[in-house]
Design an enzyme around this catalytic site. Structure first.
Site, short mmCIF file in Angstrom:
data_model
loop_
_atom_site.label_atom_id
_atom_site.label_comp_id
_atom_site.label_asym_id
_atom_site.label_seq_id
_atom_site.Cartn_x
_atom_site.Cartn_y
_atom_site.Cartn_z
N ASN A 146 -20.33 41.28 -48.52
CA ASN A 146 -19.28 40.70 -49.54
C ASN A 146 -20.10 39.74 -50.43
O ASN A 146 -21.12 38.93 -50.04
CB ASN A 146 -18.28 39.91 -48.89
CG ASN A 146 -17.25 40.84 -48.12
OD1 ASN A 146 -16.92 41.86 -48.44
ND2 ASN A 146 -16.72 40.11 -46.82
N ASN B 180 -24.67 38.38 -43.23
CA ASN B 180 -25.18 37.14 -42.62
C ASN B 180 -26.04 37.32 -41.50
O ASN B 180 -26.66 36.61 -40.95
CB ASN B 180 -23.96 36.01 -42.59
CG ASN B 180 -23.42 35.61 -43.85
OD1 ASN B 180 -24.08 35.75 -45.13
ND2 ASN B 180 -22.21 35.18 -43.99
N ASP C 3 -22.13 21.13 -42.99
CA ASP C 3 -21.53 22.42 -43.59
C ASP C 3 -21.48 23.40 -42.25
O ASP C 3 -22.52 23.92 -42.10
CB ASP C 3 -21.73 22.99 -44.73
CG ASP C 3 -20.98 24.28 -45.20
OD1 ASP C 3 -20.11 24.72 -44.37
OD2 ASP C 3 -21.11 24.76 -46.20
N ASP D 160 -22.27 33.14 -37.22
CA ASP D 160 -23.15 34.19 -37.54
C ASP D 160 -24.65 34.03 -37.22
O ASP D 160 -25.28 35.13 -36.66
CB ASP D 160 -23.00 34.43 -38.88
CG ASP D 160 -21.76 35.18 -39.61
OD1 ASP D 160 -20.98 35.69 -38.82
OD2 ASP D 160 -21.35 35.01 -40.75
N THR E 97 -28.08 25.77 -38.83
CA THR E 97 -27.37 26.06 -39.75
C THR E 97 -26.30 24.75 -40.25
O THR E 97 -25.94 24.75 -41.52
CB THR E 97 -26.55 27.41 -39.32
OG1 THR E 97 -27.59 28.28 -39.16
CG2 THR E 97 -25.78 27.86 -40.53
N ARG F 132 -27.04 22.33 -43.10
CA ARG F 132 -27.20 22.93 -44.46
C ARG F 132 -26.03 23.14 -45.08
O ARG F 132 -25.18 23.70 -44.47
CB ARG F 132 -28.28 24.14 -44.53
CG ARG F 132 -29.77 23.52 -44.11
CD ARG F 132 -30.67 24.58 -43.85
NE ARG F 132 -31.93 24.41 -43.40
CZ ARG F 132 -32.80 25.06 -42.97
NH1 ARG F 132 -32.58 26.57 -43.35
NH2 ARG F 132 -33.91 24.91 -42.47
#
Ligand code: ADP
Length: 354
Positions: free
Chosen positions: A15, A47, A292, A298, A333, A336
Site C-alpha cells: 500500500n 512492511n 511512534d 510488523d 521500531t 522511531r
C-alpha cells in the site's frame, strides 16, 4: 530457481501510505490546511518483507547502497515479496524501494489498468489519533491461484489480501511439506519439520475456519486480533487467561502461539498437544523510549520469520531465542517515527550475536 539461502516468501499487501498531519480533523463539509504531508510505501505485507530483509543483515553503509556493489553485507535469508501493484506511477518507486532494502520483487505482479493499494492516513497531532482509510486496489485483484514460490522455506501471511488467496496458499504451503518424500512415515515428519513453514499474522483479524489452524507452524497476533480469533470481546479477552487462549489454538493444531502485548511485551506458548497443560511464557518488552508504535507488530513478525528461516527445520527452531530477538527488534521500531522508516537493521538490534 533454487536459492542457497533459506527463502522467506511474504505473501501480502503493498500500500502507498498518504500521511497527512493536522492539528484537528476536519468536520463534515469543512476544509482545513494540513500541517504536513508525506508519502510512504507500506502495507503489512511489504512492511514485513522489509523487516525480514533488514533484520537478516547489517545496514549497508551509505556508500554501498546499490545491489551488487562491493561492501554490501550479505544477507542470511533470501526475502521474496509476493503480491500485486498497479500500473500507476507509484508502482515503480515502490518496487525500487523494496529492492533497495534487499527484497526480491520478481513475484510482485504489475496489473495493467489497476491502481496500487492506497492507505489514506490522517494523524491528528493533538490527540495522536490516527484515522485510516484503505483502498485495496491491486491487492484485491489477486485471484485464488497459487502464488507461493516453489522453494519457499517459510511463508508469511497476513489478511490484507483476499481471504481465499491466503487460505489457498496456506493449504498449498502445508501440502508442499508433504511432497518431498515418497514414504508415508517420512512425509508426516517432513510436513511439520522441513519445508514451507507457515507463519500467519491474522491482521486485520476476522474469525477463521478451524482448518487454517491444523498444521500451522506459527500464529502471531496482537491482543485485539487474538480476541477476535477467540470469539471474545476486548473486555472478555482482558479478563481471560492467556494460557487458556493459547491452548485453544494449540489443540486445534498450531505449533507456536504468540500474542504480542504492546508495551507489556509478548506471551507465547509452544507445546506439543500432549503437553499443553504446561503454562506459556511472558517476556517483558525490551526497554524503549516510545516515539511512534507504528510497524512494531510488523517488525516483530519479520524478525521472527528470519529466526524461523535460519533454523530451516522446525525441530531445530529455538522459539525462546526467536521471540526474544523479535521483541528486541520491535522495541527499536517504537523509538522511531514512521512505518517502514522505523524498521531497524540487524546491527541496530542490541545483543544480537552476528
Ligand atoms: P501491533 O503493532 O501489531 O498492535 P503490539 O502493539 O502488540 O503489536 O506490539 C508488537 C511488539 O512490539 C510487542 O510485542 C513488543 O515486542 C514491541 N513493543 C510494542 N510497544 C512497545 C513499547 N512501548 N516498548 C517496547 N516494545 C514495544
Amino acid at each position: 530457481m533454487s536459492s542457497p539461502l533459506p527463502v522467506v516468501a511474504v505473501i501480502g499487501s503493498l500500500n502507498v501510505d498518504f500521511i497527512t498531519r493536522t492539528t484537528r480533523v476536519p468536520a463534515a463539509g469543512e476544509t482545513l490546511i494540513a500541517q504536513s504531508f508525506d508519502i510512504g510505501f507500506g502495507g503489512k505485507g511489504s512492511n514485513q518483507a522489509v523487516a525480514c530483509a533488514r533484520l537478516s543483515r547489517p545496514k549497508p553503509s551509505s556508500s554501498s547502497r546499490h545491489p551488487g556493489e562491493t561492501g554490501r553485507p550479505s544477507p542470511s535469508v533470501d526475502v521474496r515479496m509476493v503480491g500485486a501493484v498497479g500500473s500507476d506511477p507509484f508502482a515503480e518507486d515502490f518496487l525500487a524501494g523494496l529492492r533497495q532494502d534487499g527484497v526480491n520483487v520478481d513475484a510482485v505482479r504489475r496489473l495493467e489498468g489497476q491502481k496500487t493499494g492506497i492507505a489514506n492516513i490522517i494523524v491528528e497531532e493533538g490527540s495522536g489519533e490516527n484515522r485510516i482509510m484503505v483502498a485495496a486496489n491491486a491487492n484485491y485483484a489477486l485471484k485464488a491461484e497459487t502464488l507461493l514460490p516453489v522453494d519457499a522455506d517459510v511463508a508469511v501471511f497476513q489478511l490484507e489480501i483476499p481471504l481465499e488467496v491466503v487460505l489457498n496458499n496456506i493449504t498449498e504451503a502445508k501440502r508442499k511439506g508433504l511432497e518431498v518424500s515418497p514414504s508415508i512415515l517420512f512425509r508426516i515428519r517432513l510436513s511439520n519439520s522441513h519445508r514451507s513453514q507457515v507463519i500467519l499474522n491474522p491482521a486485520p483479524a476476522v474469525p477463521l475456519d478451524a482448518a487454517v489452524f491444523k498444521g500451522l507452524s506459527h500464529l502471531i497476533m496482537n491482543e485485539s486480533e487474538a480476541a477476535i480469533l477467540s470469539g471474545m470481546s476486548d473486555e472478555e479477552f482482558g479478563s481471560a487467561d492467556l494460557d487458556d487462549i493459547a491452548s485453544n489454538f494449540l489443540v486445534r493444531g498450531v505449533r507456536n502461539v504468540i500474542v504480542t502485548l504492546g508495551a507489556k511485551g509478548v506471551f507465547y506458548h509452544t507445546s506439543p498437544w500432549y503437553a499443553i497443560r504446561k503454562p506459556g511464557t511472558t517476556l517483558a518488552a525490551a526497554r524503549a523510549t516510545v516515539v511512534d508504535t507504528t510497524a512494531a507488530g510488523d517488525t516483530f513478525v519479520g524478525a521472527y520469520a528470519v529466526a524461523v528461516a535460519k533454523a530451516r527445520a522446525l525441530d531445530d527452531f529455538d522459539v525462546d531465542a526467536a521471540v526474544a530477538f523479535a521483541n528486541r527488534a520491535a522495541a527499536r521500531t517504537v523509538e522511531r517515527k514512521g512505518a517502514r522508516a522505523a524498521v531497524p537493521w540487524l546491527d541496530e538490534v542490541d545483543g544480537v550475536a552476528e
